[in-house]
Write an enzyme that holds these catalytic residues in place. Structure first.
Site, PDB file in Angstrom:
ATOM      1  N   ASP A 392       0.835  -1.128  -0.185  1.00 54.80           N
ATOM      2  CA  ASP A 392       0.307   0.121   0.237  1.00 54.80           C
ATOM      3  C   ASP A 392       0.654   1.232  -0.148  1.00 54.80           C
ATOM      4  OD1 ASP A 392      -2.328   1.504   0.332  1.00 54.80           O
ATOM      5  OD2 ASP A 392      -2.025   1.622   2.399  1.00 54.80           O
ATOM      6  N   LYS A 393      -0.006   2.521  -0.279  1.00 58.86           N
ATOM      7  CA  LYS A 393       1.074   3.824  -0.116  1.00 58.86           C
ATOM      8  C   LYS A 393       0.759   4.341   0.925  1.00 58.86           C
ATOM      9  CE  LYS A 393      -0.228   7.633  -1.971  1.00 58.86           C
ATOM     10  NZ  LYS A 393       0.121   8.178  -1.596  1.00 58.86           N
ATOM     11  N   LYS A 560     -17.153  17.814  -0.981  1.00 60.70           N
ATOM     12  CA  LYS A 560     -15.651  17.626  -2.197  1.00 60.70           C
ATOM     13  C   LYS A 560     -15.229  16.098  -1.818  1.00 60.70           C
ATOM     14  CE  LYS A 560     -14.337  16.472   3.376  1.00 60.70           C
ATOM     15  NZ  LYS A 560     -13.685  16.865   3.870  1.00 60.70           N
ATOM     16  N   LYS A 794      -6.624  -5.496  -4.813  1.00 54.58           N
ATOM     17  CA  LYS A 794      -5.427  -5.697  -4.563  1.00 54.58           C
ATOM     18  C   LYS A 794      -5.586  -6.788  -4.343  1.00 54.58           C
ATOM     19  CE  LYS A 794      -4.840  -1.229  -1.912  1.00 54.58           C
ATOM     20  NZ  LYS A 794      -4.621  -0.673   0.006  1.00 54.58           N
TER      21      LYS A 794
END
Length: 1286
Positions: A392-393, A560, A794
């Site tokens: 993961d980042k 948003k 993933k």
């Protein structure tokens, strides 16, 4: 039985009536008592034995024990098998009992917690285990929630309460829950006692974030959602009290539904061992058949002649039947080739390796007080075989500590640092941060560097005001004010916290919220907005909206979300602003910032009333409620007006680039799977050195259709194949391909490539008809980055690699969205970071920072694999050496199933005499120190290639064991045929022969373990010498008078050992056997070390030669990206120097430059460890790397002032490396001579730096480095100035 079946049948829906135990009991719902233990006092022994005998090895030895109880076929006492078997079963049973004891202890602690239950209108203290479905219970502040409850009322206005869900999902931030209005007024026990509402809801499930149901009360129905539920495991916070109705209890709660067992993971060595044990069993049967046939032939041809005084046993009437019984007898005798203690020994070694990981102080994070933790003991050696890492980042590569960095408002970008003149400042010229002292509610930790944004706020720019108003209203943050002006925000994500904090500092301070209102201080003025609706964020919507009514009565939607979602929902009038904002978004993403787009929409009162009514009906729908809500959300979030965008910085964790570079050197491919947008992920890829400018090409796949994705992948493969036709590094394409262990042709290509693919493209690439094409393309690349991926994708990517590649995979992540990936991979690693502990709970190993992965794999993983392989090789060797002696003896005892050794020796050989030394080696052994393991990543490759223990190595060990057994039997047999004692009596007798062979065996295997041990500790010495001592002590004790007098039938051979070992002939025989068995092994290893050393041998030899050396960095030629270090002894050029390096230049070339060129030619360009003499016999380089190397072709630099250009050809001057004193400092090939500064004195030590101005240039193609002239020629082929520090 019917009642039991009905109770066990899965529920279709759940009906719960408040305060009606009798009504609810007819459904036979589970009680609130939990049980995670497996046994009790009565069931432990039978259940545990049943589980253990499901192991094939244990069942096999139980079968042997039964055979040994049959006197016609058993030549060994029953205790030779039952003692090892009972020992193994006992050790395992004690371990299982200990684990279950702690489970019982934990269960009792939880079940005996106290809770207040409303029974008969009175609150009573009840244990949790006695709580039932339909009960109403009271919770007080800081208490754990006893079961899954429907919140009825609370001490807070509007039926609100606050909970912490750390035990469920690891998140420590508070969350808000609210009772439905109709029950929120039931605040006293008398009203609650009369409450008889009935809940009809979904059956028990493990979905933590979803709940659907209806409350029926007083002929009305009310929809229920997850916002109305308090789940077991949560803690009540900041709420004096609340009441709840028990919906799910005990094992039906969502907490327990999520605690199911994770799929058991097995290592490749486990699978190989099971196969080898079956092979060994087949070999055992073959030996039994051979010896049985020999017995039948011998009895038919020879034994029949001795029937008078050596009759057959009762019941044996033919040679054939005698052979049949002999087969089973030999199966019993030779059973030790299948080692009973193998599996227990493996578990002990793995347990030791797990403790080493837990105790490693270098993997301890002092800041978070978090040690590394091995949460499983079954996968340690597989840590040394990893080929693919899926990471993961956010929170894994980055810190997940968000900082508001930049923003775009109405087409203006804010956030660039500026100097006093208003120009963009460089990073090193960072000015003073913006002064927020005017705002008493500002967060003092917040920093911003662009004062123009604050000026826009102060000047009353309406767009900027609306921008920060949106940030202060559109969120789910909870505010806590411990004292006047001291605000503490509790955010469910770091992103939200950063945005609300930014609005706070710029004067739009979020102060408090209720279910229906949000209070904001706008530039010092308190304004309360009516909160009409919250449109929640999820992974599908990727946006969040709120609808509020201002004090003026205006209704506005604030939204948003991700740019890919929001930009397509804007009104067409925003097109020009959208183009400018998109440019800003790309700029921010290119800097590695996380971006969000902000928009708003004004709503008419009539439209909102209609939409709100439809929303209420959708929320009350019994089925497909979420689909109805999603359509309504989508309807209102269209034709919005663009406000701007935010950019949040999430910095890389410390040590991430170095870790990725080192792991790449270890031939580990790293794939980043992230939900971030492409530009952000790519920028992070460059920051952490997954992507470099030196790469041949970075392929980007962004196709929206199957055909587009297929075409982009095809073009990428074609480009790589074209490049592979001319590798330019000294290897032919066919040679490279033939040496590859992979099946894909693409993986033998030249050059370095990277692949970046978007989530919508990945969805097509993972389809069945394209997954192989995608995998081949991706595996040919050095780095792969998948952007905008979902948690399911993933897991699918990991599963794809597992499916088609015979490679060990590792997944690492820190959040709940990484759990599926972590569970799918062979090895799952959890980062205990900012997103809770769900990833940790699902993982096999956990620690707090990504950089610790380097040590986990290169040190602990490599050592675990090495130790386990050496343990298995030695274990099989010693058992075959021990057992095969019986086989050879069968040809000399009429195949009568007579054993060579004493039965007590057979019993104790694997338990006492040889068990502890091999365990010590399996737990403590090292080939090189941990520092060398980190410095030389290439040492990791044997595990990836499975070189240290495979079928070939197994057969080598077996062959060595058989060779040892042949010498062990025939040397003493030949000596004893004619040997005599000191008194002239015949030495040969059965017991003396047995003692001699047994003693030789123990000494030989002890010497062998000494040779195999690479790292000696006090424990190794104690176990090896202690085992030999124990052998002789037990041997003499069993042949002593004392035991004979106590057990005359068992120990009949009094004094045999003493008499045998008193003979010099016996000791000479033992010495000869030991030398003949060991010397070929020693000779082979010496020859291999000298002629074909392994990389670990090279590293170890160089390490021994330069223990007191210093590390010096190699100078970097322009255009090169590399880390290199030479280990040098102080004051002189070493005999042996090693270079740890990585990287290639931008352009291929056969030349080399400077010091780097010398070492590149001599060290790096070799395909295998090689020695090369450089100019003088006293300087020798040995390679520790094998990849091709290229140098850059830099443009010539202008000649420094005062130096005359070359008379023959115009050439650049160059600073050259320090050279041995014997090398000339002038060039004989051109008219302009070179001058060294400072001068090099013959025989003197080299100066710290040496610069030689040289005006000549040798003809191109100077050939290999063979002396000073060639070295100068190679350097002068390129311009530029380099200085070498020694």
């Amino acid at each position: 039985m019917e009642r039991w079946a009905a109770r066990r049948a899965p529920e279709e829906e759940r009906r719960v009536r408040a305060n009606a135990r009798e009504y609810n009991e007819k459904f036979q719902y589970a009680s609130n008592c939990i049980k995670t233990s497996k046994y009790n006092i009565i069931t432990f022994l039978p259940v545990n034995l049943f589980e253990q005998f499901q192991e094939v090895a244990n069942t096999y030895f139980l079968f042997l024990l039964i055979l040994q109880l049959i006197p016609q076929i058993s030549s060994l006492s029953w205790f030779t098998t039952i003692v090892p078997l009972v020992l193994v079963l006992t050790i395992t049973a004690v371990k299982d009992a200990t684990d279950d004891y702690f489970r019982h202890k934990s269960d009792n602690q939880v079940n005996n917690r106290q809770s207040q239950v409303l029974i008969g209108g009175v609150l009573r203290q009840e244990q949790w285990m006695n709580v039932r479905v339909g009960d109403i219970i009271k919770l007080e502040n800081n208490q754990f929630v006893a079961a899954d409850l429907l919140l009825l009322s609370s001490s807070e206005p509007h039926g609100l309460c606050y909970i912490e869900t750390a035990e469920l999902d690891g998140e420590t931030n508070m969350k808000v829950r609210q009772a439905i209005p109709v029950t929120s007024e039931l605040g006293d026990t008398s009203k609650l006692a009369r409450f008889d509402g009935e809940v009809i809801c979904e059956p028990p499930n493990n979905k933590l974030d979803k709940f659907g149901g209806m409350l029926y009360w007083k002929e009305n129905k009310y929809p229920l959602s997850n916002q109305n539920m308090l789940l077991r495991g949560c803690v009540l916070r900041n709420t004096e009290w609340c009441f709840g109705l028990v919906i799910f209890a005990g094992p039906d709660t969502k907490l327990m539904q999520n605690s199911g067992r994770t799929k058991f993971k097995r290592t490749s060595i486990d699978r190989l061992m099971n196969t080898l044990v079956l092979w060994i069993f087949g070999f055992l049967v073959c030996m039994g058949v051979i010896l049985a046939i020999g017995n039948a032939i011998w009895e038919h041809e020879v034994g029949v002649c001795f029937q008078i005084y050596l009759p057959w046993d009762e019941g044996v009437h033919s040679a054939f039947f005698s052979g049949f019984l002999s087969f089973w007898s030999y199966i019993i005798i030779l059973n030790t080739v299948v080692p009973i203690s193998l599996y227990v020994s493996v578990e002990v070694i793995r347990l030791g390796h797990s403790y080493f990981i837990n105790w490693d102080k270098k993997m301890y994070c002092a800041k978070r007080r978090t040690p590394a933790e091995a949460r499983t003991t079954t996968l340690n050696e597989e840590l040394g075989q990893v080929e693919y890492i899926f990471s993961d980042k956010t929170g894994t590569l980055t810190q997940n500590i968000m900082v508001f960095s930049k923003c775009s408002v109405n087409g203006h970008s804010y956030g660039d640092m500026q100097d006093v003149l208003g120009h963009k400042a460089e990073l090193r010229e960072r000015p003073e941060p913006v002064d927020f002292s005017f705002n008493p509610l500002a967060d003092p930790r917040f920093q911003f560097w662009d004062p123009s944004l604050l000026e826009a706020v102060n000047l009353g720019d309406p767009h900027v005001h609306e921008f920060f108003r949106l940030l202060s209203l559109c969120h789910t943050v909870m505010s806590e004010e411990k004292s006047e002006g001291e605000l503490y925000y509790k955010a469910q994500s770091p992103d939200e916290g950063a945005l609300v904090t930014a609005a706070r500092n710029f004067g739009f301070v979020f102060r408090s919220r209720t279910p229906k209102t949000i209070t904001v201080h706008e530039l010092g003025r308190a304004i309360t907005y009516q909160l009409l609706a919250i449109l929640d964020f999820n992974n599908i919507r990727k946006r969040m909206s709120v609808i509020v009514r201002s004090p003026e009565g205006k209704i506005r939607l604030y939204c948003k979300g991700a740019d890919t979602i929001l930009l397509e929902r804007l009104h067409p009038i925003n097109q020009d602003l959208t183009n400018v904002t998109t440019d800003h978004l790309n700029e921010y993403a290119g800097e590695g910032l996380r971006t969000l787009v902000l928009a708003y929409k004004d709503l008419e009162e009539s439209y909102y009333e209609d939409w709100s009514e439809r929303l209420h009906r959708a929320g009350s729908a019994p089925e497909a409620r979420e689909d109805y809500l999603a359509r309504l959300y989508d309807e209102v979030e269209h034709d919005m007006m663009l406000l701007g965008a935010t950019a949040i910085e999430d910095k890389l964790q410390q040590g991430v680039p170095e870790t990725i570079a080192i792991l790449t050197l270890a031939n580990i491919k790293i794939w980043v799977l992230t939900g971030d947008k492409q530009e952000t992920a790519v920028n992070i890829g460059y920051s952490c050195k997954m992507l470099t400018d030196d790469m041949t090409e970075v392929f980007v796949v962004t196709g929206h259709t199957v055909l587009e994705v297929r075409e982009e992948l095809r073009k990428a493969r074609e480009k790589m194949m074209d490049a592979s036709r001319s590798m330019g590094n000294g290897f032919s394409y066919q040679e490279k391909l033939s040496s590859s262990k992979f099946t894909s042709v693409l993986e033998a290509i030249a050059g370095e490539y990277a692949l970046v693919i978007n989530g919508h493209s990945l969805a097509h690439a993972l389809e069945a008809d394209m997954e192989v094409e995608f995998l081949e393309t991706a595996c040919a690349c050095k780095a792969v980055i998948c952007c905008r991926v979902t948690p399911l994708q993933k897991a699918q990517v990991v599963e794809l690699v597992k499916k088609y590649k015979k490679a060990v995979t590792l997944a690492i992540g820190d959040g709940a969205n990484d759990v599926s990936m972590i569970k799918t991979a062979h090895i799952g690693v959890g980062i205990s970071g900012q997103e809770g502990i769900q990833a940790v709970l699902a993982s096999d190993y956990s620690f707090s920072q990504f950089k610790f992965l380097q040590r986990l794999l290169l040190v602990h993983g490599r050592w675990s694999y090495l130790r386990m392989c050496k343990f298995l090789c030695y274990f099989f060797y010693k058992n075959f050496a021990f057992t095969m002696v019986h086989f050879w003896f069968g040809f000399f005892c009429g195949f009568s199933a007579q054993t060579v050794y004493d039965q007590y020796f057979i019993t104790l050989y694997n338990i006492v005499y040889t068990s502890l030394p091999v365990l010590a080696m399996g737990v403590f052994d090292q080939d090189v120190p941990e520092q060398r393991s980190m410095e030389y990543p290439k040492l990791y490759e044997p595990g990836q290639l499975n070189l240290l223990f495979n079928k070939r190595e197994f057969f080598i060990c077996i062959a060595q064991g058989i060779y040892t057994s042949v010498l062990m039997f025939f040397i003493p047999y030949g000596v004893f045929a004619d040997a005599t004692r000191d008194d002239g009596a015949q030495l040969a007798d059965y017991q003396s022969f047995a003692v001699t062979v047994a003693t030789s065996l123990v000494i030989v295997v002890s010497v062998q373990i000494g040779l195999d041990t690479g790292f000696w500790t006090a424990i190794n010495h104690f176990f090896i010498w202690g085992s030999l001592t124990a052998y002789f002590a037990i041997l003499f004790a069993m042949h002593s008078d004392g035991l004979f007098q106590m057990f005359p039938n068992q120990f009949r051979f009094v004094g045999n050992a003493q008499n045998t070992l008193a003979q010099p002939t016996v000791w000479l025989t033992i010495a000869l056997t030991t030398v003949v068995c060991i010397m070929p092994v020693v000779a082979f290893r010496f020859l291999k070390l000298d002629l074909k050393p392994e990389l670990s041998d090279t590293v170890r030899e160089c390490g021994l030669g330069s223990e007191h050396g210093s590390t010096v960095h190699v100078p970097t030629p322009e255009g090169m990206r590399f880390w290199g270090s030479l280990t040098l002894s102080p004051g002189h050029v070493p005999r042996c120097a090693t270079l740890s390096w990585y990287g290639r230049s931008r352009r291929p070339s056969t030349g080399a430059c400077g010091v780097w060129g010398v070492w590149a030619r001599a060290v790096l360009a070799m395909p295998s460890p090689t020695r090369r003499v450089l100019g003088s016999s006293s300087c020798r380089a040995r390679t520790c790397g094998s990849a091709p190397w290229h140098s850059p072709a830099s443009p010539p630099a202008p000649a420094p002032a005062g130096l005359r250009p070359c008379a023959r050809r115009k050439a650049a001057t160059a600073a050259l490396p320090a050279a041995p004193a014997a090398w000339p400092t002038r060039c004989s090939r051109c008219e302009a001579g070179g001058v060294a500064s400072p001068p090099v004195q013959p025989g003197a030590c080299l100066p710290p730096s040496l610069t030689v101005a040289h005006g000549g240039q040798a003809p191109p193609g100077g050939g290999p480095v063979g002396g000073a002239e060639a070295m100068w020629a190679q350097v002068l082929r390129f311009g530029g100035v380099w200085t070498a520090a020694v």
